[in-house]
Design an enzyme around this catalytic site. Structure first.
Site, PDB file in Angstrom:
ATOM      1  CB  CYS A  40      -0.937  -0.005   1.188  1.00 28.05           C
ATOM      2  SG  CYS A  40      -1.723  -1.595   1.438  1.00 28.05           S
TER       3      CYS A  40
ATOM      4  CG  HIS B 129      -6.372   2.227   0.804  1.00 26.75           C
ATOM      5  ND1 HIS B 129      -5.214   2.747   0.268  1.00 26.75           N
ATOM      6  CD2 HIS B 129      -5.968   1.210   1.616  1.00 26.75           C
ATOM      7  CE1 HIS B 129      -4.177   2.064   0.731  1.00 26.75           C
ATOM      8  NE2 HIS B 129      -4.598   1.128   1.534  1.00 26.75           N
TER       9      HIS B 129
END
Lengths: 397, 132
Positions: A96, A346
């Site tokens: 991420c 996200h």
């Protein structure tokens, strides 16, 4: 563990500017594929910078798992193909934190003298597969052999940290929820990009479906499609393209164990502490100088720990710090003005670039209703996995 | 390729640095503190320990749907052993908590893919009698 960054004690002259940003709408974008959104963000950034594709010397693309999510690898070439250029184009992966790693690679390329103008982007297409497969895919960012094997999930890993934080420091679920409530409020002022630009309440967070106790659905950032791109260039060329360049003044990156249970502390991310200390040193600033910050709130507890790890407040009081309003726009240190991962969305590989874009807009004074008045110094905090990679980048007007 | 780890996964066998007296599970071949100066040996850790933190997972990954919701915990193993992560089974909800004493138990973890190869490993359950 061997630590890094001591060599930057005297500060580093970074000489890199941001001259353009571009973001797609985040959300479930069923009508567009990975290449569509990557191209859209790139073209927007190129237009914003008022350059042409021919001015770009290299590209770095942050992406975590296109192979798993879309069956497509070789993202560097894919983006070069879509943009219609034949320059070096490289995919960068750090779960991420891939976006911020791409940004660091862009900065390195300019500082090394290899490039004058660089496009750094991030893209992730996550909604073409089921939630179960996305959950499994995301676990590739943790320790597959020793955590994923047991049925661990990312909400599960952060739930383990949340439970320990609550146990050790008396942090309450209400305090954690206040981070999500604040981020949703900020997202209402970022409608062009944010996935969930609507208000929620603490009660709603506490009473939404349980995902991994104590974390509920509204403690968790969503699964998102989205892309972001920014244009970096040599500091001395910036004014040629742009009246309001923003400068990259510090960048720290640190690593920790892949598996959560191997760490000395379960209530904070040592890699975030280490990366931020390096970034502060490089930029020659202290935590009090930061006017606005985008942190990696993949789960509400992550924002609590980020406030502590970055030094906004003392260890253990992050929950109260957020609940008391210190991180709202107009508070001591506004955090996640974009809506954060929670409400803006996200798309994992794009997140670090979206964070940087938000900070650039804030420092230019282009953040509209969510503008932090007089913001001069901004920071991004981007985490890969449960904290095995952390990147902190600092920007200045 | 989990068969490579059967010995470790079935028996809680990891490694241990004799110089700084630190246990590693999963096993490490290099001690992060002592580097090349460390002395790494194989070690069987205690099968007893205490829950450090836990969660109950309601949204499982692919392959774990049938068992959900299930409890997962980080357990600190006895005799200065390492932290180990695993599911907690045969435990009432009200009993599950920080500091609960648990022991390892050999169980089915999941079935692998369409062929249905059964993966086994260790889970935790509350200690029925302390093994003195």
């Amino acid at each position: 563990m061997l630590s890094t960054g001591a060599k930057f004690a005297k500060g580093v002259d970074m000489r890199v500017a941001v001259i353009g940003v571009g973001l797609t709408k985040f959300g479930e974008v069923w009508t567009k594929s990975l290449r569509d959104i990557a191209l859209e963000a790139g073209v927007k950034a190129i237009s914003d910078a008022n350059i042409s594709a021919a001015d770009i010397d290299a590209m770095f693309i942050g992406n975590m798992s296109a192979g798993r999510f879309s069956g497509q690898e070789h993202l560097g070439a894919l983006v070069a193909d879509q943009v219609g250029v034949s320059i070096p184009s490289t995919r960068v992966e750090g779960a991420c934190a891939s976006g911020s790693l791409a940004l660091r690679e862009g900065v390195s390329s300019i500082m090394a003298g290899l490039s004058d103008v660089v496009l750094v982007g991030g893209a992730e297409k996550m909604t073409d597969i089921s939630t179960e497969y996305a959950t499994t895919g995301l676990m590739g960012a943790a320790d597959e052999e020793w955590e994923g094997f047991h049925g661990m999930t990312f909400p599960g890993l952060y739930a383990l940290m949340a439970r320990k934080h609550m146990h050790d420091f008396g942090t309450t679920h209400e305090q954690m929820a206040s981070a999500a409530v604040k981020n949703h409020h900020n997202a209402t002022m970022n409608k062009d990009v944010a996935q969930y630009p609507f208000e929620i309440t603490v009660d709603k967070v506490l009473n939404s479906a349980m995902i991994a106790s104590p974390l509920t659905l509204l403690d968790c950032s969503p699964i998102t499609d989205g892309a972001a791109a920014i244009i970096l260039c040599r500091e001395d060329l910036a004014k040629k393209y742009c009246d309001t360049p923003v400068y990259v003044t510090g960048s720290g990156q640190a690593s920790d164990t892949l598996a959560l249970h191997d760490r000395k502390s379960l209530t904070g991310l040592q890699a975030a502490v280490d990366a931020s200390r390096v970034a502060y040193k490089m930029a020659g600033i202290g935590v009090k100088d930061v006017d606005v910050c985008e942190v990696h709130d993949c789960f509400t507890i992550a924002e609590v720990m980020a406030c502590e790890d970055l030094g906004f407040c003392k260890k253990g009081v992050g929950g109260k710090f957020i609940e008391d309003g210190n991180t709202q726009i107009g508070g001591k240190i506004p955090v996640n003005t974009s809506g954060g991962l929670k409400a803006c969305g996200h798309p994992v590989g794009a997140t670090g670039i979206k964070q940087a874009s938000e900070i650039v807009l804030q420092l230019r004074g282009d953040a509209g209703k969510r503008q932090v008045n007089g913001a001069e110094i901004g920071m991004t905090h981007n985490v890969g996995g449960s904290g095995a990679t952390c990147v902190v980048n600092i920007f200045r007007r | 390729m989990l068969w490579r780890r059967f010995r470790n996964k079935y028996h809680l066998i990891g490694t241990y640095c004799e110089k700084c007296k630190t246990g590693f599970y999963p096993p490490r071949e290099v001690c992060p503190e002592c580097r090349r100066g460390g002395k790494i040996v194989e070690k069987q850790f205690s099968n007893y320990g205490e829950i450090v933190t836990y969660t109950v997972v309601s949204a499982p990954p692919a392959g774990f749907e049938k068992g959900a919701p299930y409890a997962l915990a980080i357990v600190k193993m006895d005799d200065n052993g390492p932290n180990v992560v695993g599911q907690v089974v045969d435990c009432d909800d009200e009993k599950l908590g920080m500091g609960l004493r648990v022991e390892t138990t050999f169980r089915k973890i999941y079935e692998d893919g369409k062929e249905g190869i059964v993966q086994y490993g260790l889970k935790f359950m509350p200690i029925t009698h302390e093994n003195l």
